[in-house]
Design an enzyme around this catalytic site. Sequence first.
Site, PDB file in Angstrom:
ATOM      1  N   LEU A  20      37.241  46.070  21.851  1.00 59.23           N
ATOM      2  CA  LEU A  20      37.549  44.734  22.364  1.00 59.23           C
ATOM      3  C   LEU A  20      39.025  44.560  22.728  1.00 59.23           C
ATOM      4  CD1 LEU A  20      35.418  42.706  19.787  1.00 59.23           C
ATOM      5  CD2 LEU A  20      34.726  43.602  22.024  1.00 59.23           C
ATOM      6  N   GLY A  23      40.392  40.311  27.097  1.00 58.63           N
ATOM      7  CA  GLY A  23      39.345  39.856  28.022  1.00 58.63           C
ATOM      8  C   GLY A  23      38.124  39.380  27.245  1.00 58.63           C
ATOM      9  N   HIS A  24      37.751  40.135  26.205  1.00 63.96           N
ATOM     10  CA  HIS A  24      36.600  39.736  25.378  1.00 63.96           C
ATOM     11  C   HIS A  24      36.919  38.465  24.591  1.00 63.96           C
ATOM     12  CE1 HIS A  24      35.991  44.203  25.736  1.00 63.96           C
ATOM     13  NE2 HIS A  24      34.812  43.769  26.119  1.00 63.96           N
ATOM     14  N   GLU A 137      34.359  38.099  35.004  1.00 67.07           N
ATOM     15  CA  GLU A 137      34.205  38.235  36.461  1.00 67.07           C
ATOM     16  C   GLU A 137      34.733  39.568  36.982  1.00 67.07           C
ATOM     17  OE1 GLU A 137      35.942  34.628  38.074  1.00 67.07           O
ATOM     18  OE2 GLU A 137      34.361  33.431  37.143  1.00 67.07           O
ATOM     19  N   ASP A 139      33.610  42.467  36.276  1.00 65.40           N
ATOM     20  CA  ASP A 139      32.415  43.214  36.685  1.00 65.40           C
ATOM     21  C   ASP A 139      31.560  42.285  37.530  1.00 65.40           C
ATOM     22  OD1 ASP A 139      32.773  45.730  35.122  1.00 65.40           O
ATOM     23  OD2 ASP A 139      32.843  44.299  33.493  1.00 65.40           O
ATOM     24  N   SER A 175      38.935  48.311  28.765  1.00 63.29           N
ATOM     25  CA  SER A 175      38.982  49.359  27.741  1.00 63.29           C
ATOM     26  C   SER A 175      39.448  50.671  28.369  1.00 63.29           C
ATOM     27  CB  SER A 175      37.589  49.584  27.153  1.00 63.29           C
ATOM     28  OG  SER A 175      37.032  48.364  26.794  1.00 63.29           O
TER      29      SER A 175
HETATM   30  O1  PAF Z   1      30.204  44.804  30.624  1.00 65.71           O
HETATM   31  C1  PAF Z   1      29.834  45.446  29.619  1.00 65.71           C
HETATM   32  O2  PAF Z   1      30.581  45.670  28.654  1.00 65.71           O
HETATM   33  C2  PAF Z   1      28.422  45.996  29.589  1.00 65.71           C
HETATM   34  O3  PAF Z   1      28.010  46.393  30.853  1.00 65.71           O
HETATM   35  C3  PAF Z   1      27.409  45.039  28.944  1.00 65.71           C
HETATM   36  C4  PAF Z   1      27.299  43.756  29.764  1.00 65.71           C
HETATM   37  C5  PAF Z   1      27.821  44.708  27.529  1.00 65.71           C
HETATM   38  C6  PAF Z   1      26.017  45.680  28.906  1.00 65.71           C
HETATM   39  O4  PAF Z   1      26.003  46.838  28.120  1.00 65.71           O
END
Ligand code: PAF
Length: 271
Positions: A20, A23-24, A137, A139, A175
């Site tokens: 983490l 961003g998380h 966003e 991804d 990451s």
């Molecule tokens: O973005 C991520 O970390 C992964 O693609 C997810 C959404 C947790 C699915 O494994």
Amino acid sequence: MNTLKKQNKTIGLIPTMGNLHYGHISLVLSAQKYVDIIIVSIFVNPIQFDNEHDFKKYPQTFEKDCEILKKYNVDIIFFPTIHEMYPFGIKNEILIEISNLSNIIEGQSRPGHFQGVATIICKLFNLVQPQYAFFGEKDYQQLLIIKTIVIELNYMIKIISIPTIRSRNGLALSSRNNHLNSSEIKKAPYLYKIIQNTAEKIIKSKKNNISEIIKISKLKLLEKGFFIDIFNVYDAEKLQFLSKKSKEAIIIASAWLGKTRLIDNKKFFIR
Ligand code: PAF
């Protein structure tokens, strides 16, 4: 989960693969505004990796992740095993395919990746049954795929998306940045700088000469030492090439710096 629902508690899910970063945390902070109970899942999903080497090399920092989540008052950490998520083994799983979106752009570069993401997300949604789920966003294609799943498969879940968190120099937090060496880390911010510059030029051009603008940007990236996988502008809603009707555009980029594949994007309005 049932007990929580009986108590009328709203549940929010933040799916992660651990390792983490801020961003998380921004997803957690946003979730605090929407829900009573925050569940963060940590699961390195083997079926979304292009190859086993990348899967095995994915940084596992479970204890540190738990400390961070505790600090931000996350209620539940869900960390299933591979066997729990794929009881028949990872080769026999049912795959969720989003026909229009899974195999283009990032999906073309990484065959099977989005089928893997879509499948694990459906499993997590089924198990946790949240009312809200939170995604970054950065991804962007993943986000559109998840929004499509919710509509097409009738999940009663509201998807909340959070803008990409960046370092001061513009580099999107990821990451993967941990894999960059000291000279690469200096070059990495150019990816977003060039994306921003391209967006400005496209806005000024009023949709003319787009391919020339993109070509020049790609050359700039090459000069800075990037090996380009994807660098193009798309309709932000459909992820098709821009048309006269497109109102919002997105530049999507993925490029290698040494052994690290960085991804980033920028959305903007066009006329
Ligand atoms: O973005 C991520 O970390 C992964 O693609 C997810 C959404 C947790 C699915 O494994």
